[in-house]
Design an enzyme around this catalytic site. Structure first.
Site, mmCIF file in Angstrom:
data_model
loop_
_atom_site.group_PDB
_atom_site.id
_atom_site.type_symbol
_atom_site.label_atom_id
_atom_site.label_comp_id
_atom_site.label_asym_id
_atom_site.label_seq_id
_atom_site.Cartn_x
_atom_site.Cartn_y
_atom_site.Cartn_z
ATOM 1 N N LYS A 70 0.809 -1.219 0.000
ATOM 2 C CA LYS A 70 0.000 0.000 0.000
ATOM 3 C C LYS A 70 0.845 1.274 0.000
ATOM 4 C CE LYS A 70 -4.077 -2.097 2.099
ATOM 5 N NZ LYS A 70 -3.640 -3.471 1.883
ATOM 6 N N GLU B 225 -2.960 7.519 7.100
ATOM 7 C CA GLU B 225 -3.512 8.465 6.140
ATOM 8 C C GLU B 225 -4.730 9.144 6.740
ATOM 9 O OE1 GLU B 225 -4.482 6.070 2.785
ATOM 10 O OE2 GLU B 225 -6.355 5.344 3.635
ATOM 11 N N ASN C 148 -14.105 -1.666 9.003
ATOM 12 C CA ASN C 148 -13.329 -1.645 7.766
ATOM 13 C C ASN C 148 -13.416 -2.945 6.980
ATOM 14 O OD1 ASN C 148 -12.246 0.971 8.512
ATOM 15 N ND2 ASN C 148 -11.001 -0.152 9.985
ATOM 16 N N GLU D 25 -9.053 0.449 -5.927
ATOM 17 C CA GLU D 25 -10.042 0.941 -4.984
ATOM 18 C C GLU D 25 -9.954 2.460 -4.839
ATOM 19 O OE1 GLU D 25 -10.207 -1.188 -1.346
ATOM 20 O OE2 GLU D 25 -10.315 -3.144 -2.330
ATOM 21 N N GLU E 56 -5.908 2.145 -3.027
ATOM 22 C CA GLU E 56 -4.933 1.071 -3.152
ATOM 23 C C GLU E 56 -5.321 0.195 -4.331
ATOM 24 O OE1 GLU E 56 -5.398 -0.768 0.618
ATOM 25 O OE2 GLU E 56 -7.150 -1.946 0.024
ATOM 26 N N ASN F 10 -5.547 -3.874 -5.239
ATOM 27 C CA ASN F 10 -5.457 -5.258 -4.785
ATOM 28 C C ASN F 10 -5.054 -6.123 -5.968
ATOM 29 O OD1 ASN F 10 -6.279 -5.219 -1.939
ATOM 30 N ND2 ASN F 10 -8.169 -4.365 -2.764
ATOM 31 N N PHE G 130 -21.085 -8.253 17.078
ATOM 32 C CA PHE G 130 -20.480 -8.922 15.925
ATOM 33 C C PHE G 130 -19.179 -9.645 16.266
ATOM 34 C CE2 PHE G 130 -23.062 -5.471 14.297
ATOM 35 C CZ PHE G 130 -23.811 -6.100 13.333
#
Length: 666
Positions: free
Chosen positions: A116, A200, A235, A275, A288, A290, A348
C-alpha cells in the site's frame, strides 16, 4: 491449456476456483491444514496435500510447504485465491523459479501495487489523486501520534501488507492512535508476517467504490465496471453491489480509464482491483490496488457475464483477452451479502463451533433472477478459530436494483444456519433499511444507523400481522395433527377451535380461523383478515407461505404454546393460545435475566492476549481491561462504568469460551 492447477488457499474461494477449473476440464489440487482435513475444498478437489498445523503461519502461508505440494502433484500452475500468499512477491518468484505459472500478476506488479505504501507513491507520481497521509515507515506508537497530529485527526492506521480489514484502525485522538498502532502492528504481523504500518487521513462520509480491471500479457487492458462496497463494519466489507447506485457514466468511465492506466503503468496482468473513495460530489481518490481476485468478484461476474477466474487462468496461460472495452456491457443489478460466523447481538464478535444445520437457498438461474451462493462449509462441519469468519457469499441478480434487493430478502429468509452465531439477521435488517433501499449509503452507514450495535429487528405493524396470521394458521395445523395422534390412543378426537390469541413482540391479537382445503382465512378482532396458504407441515424448520398473494418465508423453531419465528432480521417468540390459555398466560409473572453487571464475560471464544488491570485497581468508564484475540482480530474489552476489580479469573495465554468470567468487580 493447463492440465492441473493447485489452489493455494482454503474455504469458499478454493471451492470457487475448483468449480471453474472443473468447467474448463482442468484437474485441481487442494492443500489443507490439520483443521481442514474434512473441509469442503478438500473433498471437491481431484487431489489434496496436507501441509501442516492449523495456524496459517505454520501451513497456508509457508511457501516451502506449498512448493513441496506442487512438486508432489506435478501442478503446472497455482491460483492463490485472496489473502494468504495471493499478494506475496516471494511466492510469485518461487513459482517462476520452479517453472510453475502463477495465476495472478507478475512479481514486479505485486511488489509495486500490492504494497500500500509503494502503490500510493506510484499513484502520486502518475498524477493520480490520493488521500493525504504519511507513506514512510513508522517507528513506534509515539511516532504514530506525532504523524497523526500532522495529518490531522481522524486518521486511518493501516497495515502496508494488509487486506480484508485486518490491521486497520481509525483513531480520533492521541490515545486511540497509540492503541491503534500497536493493535494494527500485531494483527499485521500475525496475519501477513509483515508489521509495517502507514497512516492516512480518514475521509469522513466517503463511499468505497472499486474498479475491476483485467489485463493480459499482450498489452491489452479493460475495466469491467465498478462495485459499491460502502456497507462496511470495522473496515470489513459486509454487503457489495454492482453497479454503484451513485456513479454516473462519466465518472464510471473516468475511474475505469484511470484504473487501467495505473495497472498498465506497472505491467499488470490478470484480474485486479483499483479501490477509490468517492465523496458526495463524485470526486474520487485512489486508495490502493489489490493485486488479486477480490472477495466480491461474483457481483461483477453477474452483471457482465465474465468468469473472472477463467480469465485469470487464460491470461496466465498467455492467451489474449477475448474482450475489448466496447464488448463490456453492464446488465442488471447484483447484490452480495457476506455470511460471517459472528454474533450480531454481541457486537459482531466471532463465533466458532459446529454447523448443526447449514441449508443455503437453492442456487438457480431463472428468467429475471439469479441466486448464487459461494461457500466452503457444509452441515456438520466446524467453524475454526484459526481462519477468517466468513462462511459464505450469498449473491442475487435481477434486472433492477429494487428487484435484486427483494430477491436477496427472500434468499436470506430461506438461509438456515444453526450451531453458531451468524449475521443473517443483520443482513436482512440492512436490506430493509430505508437508506439502503434509496442507495443513500457511505462507509459510515453501519456506525451511524446502528451506533449502539444491533439488537434485532422489530417488525412493522403490517408485517407483524402477517406473521401473526401465519403463526395462527400453522399452529392450527399442528393442533389438528396432535389431536389425531392423541385420538388414536384415547379413542376420541379433541376438537380444534376457531378462536385463538396470538402474542408476539409484546402485542396480543385475537383471531378467528376459517379453514378450507386450500388454506385458511385468519380474521382479526378489528375485522382485518388475511388469506394464508402453505404446504408447511409440523416439524419443518422452514415455512414458505403465501399471505394475500405475497410470499412470506419463516424459519420455524419449537417453543411452548407456539413457535420461535425468524424472518426479515426479527427473532420472535410467538405464542398461540386458546381463549382459556390466553387468560392464564396473562397472569404469569415475567422471568428476569440474571444480573451480570459486576462481571466481565468473554464475549466470544478466544485467546486472552493481555490483562491491563490488577486486583484492587479502580477502573474508569472506557478504560481498557483486557485484550481478546479471535479469528485473527484483537478485541479490546473496556469498562462500562467506574468500578473496583475484585477478582481476575484469566491470564494471558488462556483460551476461553463465550460467557466465561474474565474478571469480577465490587
Amino acid at each position: 491449456m493447463f492440465k492441473k492447477i493447485l489452489i493455494a488457499n482454503r474455504g469458499e474461494i478454493a471451492c470457487r476456483v475448483i468449480k471453474t477449473a472443473r468447467k474448463m476440464g482442468i484437474k485441481t489440487v487442494a492443500i489443507y491444514s490439520d483443521a481442514d482435513k474434512n473441509a469442503l475444498h478438500v473433498e471437491m478437489a481431484d487431489e489434496a496435500v496436507h501441509i501442516g498445523p492449523p495456524p496459517a503461519n505454520q501451513s497456508y502461508i509457508v511457501i516451502d510447504k506449498v512448493m513441496d505440494a506442487i512438486r508432489q502433484t506435478g501442478a503446472e500452475a497455482v491460483h492463490p485465491g485472496y489473502g494468504f500468499l495471493s499478494e506475496n512477491k516471494l511466492f510469485a518468484e518461487a513459482l517462476a523459479k520452479e517453472g510453475v505459472a502463477f495465476i495472478g500478476p507478475p512479481a514486479g506488479a505485486i511488489e509495486a501495487m500490492g504494497d500500500k505504501i509503494t502503490s500510493k507513491k506510484l499513484a502520486q507520481e502518475a498524477g493520480v489523486s490520493t488521500v493525504p497521509g504519511f507513506m514512510g515507515l513508522i517507528d513506534d506508537a509515539e511516532h504514530a501520534v506525532t504523524i497523526s497530529n500532522e495529518v490531522g485527526y481522524p486518521v486511518m492506521i493501516k497495515a502496508s501488507a494488509g487486506g480484508g480489514g485486518k490491521g486497520m484502525r481509525i483513531a480520533w485522538n492521541d490515545e486511540e492512535a497509540r492503541e491503534g498502532f500497536q493493535s494494527s502492528k500485531n494483527e499485521a504481523a500475525n496475519s501477513f508476517g509483515d508489521d509495517r504500518i502507514f497512516i492516512e487521513k480518514f475521509v469522513t462520509q466517503p463511499r468505497h467504490i472499486e474498479i475491476q480491471v483485467l489485463c493480459d500479457s499482450h498489452g491489452n487492458g479493460i475495466y469491467l465496471g465498478e462495485r459499491e462496497c460502502s456497507i462496511q463494519r470495522r473496515n470489513q466489507k459486509v454487503i457489495e453491489e454492482a453497479p454503484s447506485p451513485f456513479l454516473d457514466e462519466a465518472t464510471r468511465r473516468a475511474m475505469g480509464e484511470q484504473a487501467v492506466a495505473l495497472a498498465q503503468a506497472v505491467d499488470y496482468t490478470s484480474a485486479g482491483t483499483v479501490e477509490f473513495i468517492v465523496d458526495g460530489e463524485r470526486n474520487f481518490y485512489f486508495l490502493e490496488m489489490n493485486t488479486r481476485l477480490q472477495v466480491e468478484h461474483p457481483v461483477t461476474e453477474l452483471i457482465t457475464g465474465v468468469d473472472l477466474v477463467e480469465q485469470m487462468i487464460r491470461v496466465a496461460y498467455s492467451e489474449k483477452l477475448s474482450l475489448a472495452q466496447k464488448d463490456v456491457v453492464l446488465n442488471g443489478w447484483a447484490m452480495e451479502c457476506r455470511l460471517y460466523a459472528e454474533d450480531p447481538y454481541r457486537n459482531f464478535l466471532p463465533s466458532i463451533g459446529r454447523l448443526s444445520r447449514y441449508r443455503p437457498p437453492v442456487e438457480e438461474v431463472r428468467p429475471g433472477a439469479v441466486v448464487r451462493n459461494d461457500t466452503g462449509v457444509y452441515e456438520g462441519g466446524e467453524i475454526s478459530m484459526y481462519y477468517d469468519p466468513m462462511i459464505a457469499k450469498l449473491c442475487t441478480w435481477a434486472p433492477t436494483r429494487s428487484e435484486a434487493i427483494e430477491e436477496m430478502r427472500i434468499a436470506l429468509d430461506t438461509f438456515e444456519v444453526e450451531g453458531i452465531g451468524h449475521n443473517l439477521p443483520f443482513l436482512s435488517a440492512v436490506m430493509d433499511h430505508p437508506k439502503f433501499e434509496e442507495g443513500n449509503i457511505t462507509t459510515a452507514f453501519i456506525a451511524e444507523e446502528y451506533p449502539d450495535g444491533f439488537e434485532g429487528v422489530e417488525l412493522h405493524a403490517e408485517d407483524l400481522r402477517r406473521v401473526a396470521a401465519a403463526a395462527a394458521a400453522m399452529y392450527r395445523v399442528a393442533e389438528i395433527r396432535r389431536t389425531r395422534i392423541s385420538g388414536t390412543m384415547d379413542n376420541h378426537e379433541r376438537k380444534v377451535g376457531r378462536d385463538w390469541t396470538v402474542v408476539a413482540q409484546g402485542q396480543r391479537f385475537v383471531v378467528t380461523i376459517d379453514a378450507d382445503p386450500q388454506g385458511a382465512t385468519v380474521t382479526f378482532s378489528d375485522g382485518d383478515s388475511h388469506r394464508v396458504t402453505s404446504d408447511w407441515t409440523p416439524g419443518q424448520s422452514l415455512a414458505r407461505l403465501d399471505i394475500d398473494g405475497a410470499p412470506l418465508v419463516l424459519k420455524v423453531g419449537k417453543a411452548t404454546s407456539g413457535f420461535r419465528i425468524r424472518t426479515r432480521g426479527a427473532d420472535l417468540k410467538v405464542n398461540v393460545y386458546s381463549p382459556r390459555q390466553a387468560e392464564l398466560a396473562a397472569l404469569m409473572p415475567e422471568k428476569l435475566p440474571p444480573d451480570t453487571s459486576k462481571l466481565l464475560l468473554c464475549p466470544m471464544p478466544g485467546l486472552i492476549v493481555k490483562i491491563d488491570v490488577e486486583v484492587g485497581q479502580e477502573v474508569q468508564e472506557g478504560q481498557a481491561l483486557c485484550t481478546v484475540e479471535a479469528m485473527k482480530m484483537e478485541n479490546i474489552l473496556r469498562a462500562e462504568k467506574k468500578a473496583i476489580v475484585s477478582k481476575i479469573n484469566a491470564a494471558p495465554g488462556d483460551s476461553l469460551a463465550v460467557d466465561e468470567v474474565i474478571m469480577e468487580f465490587e
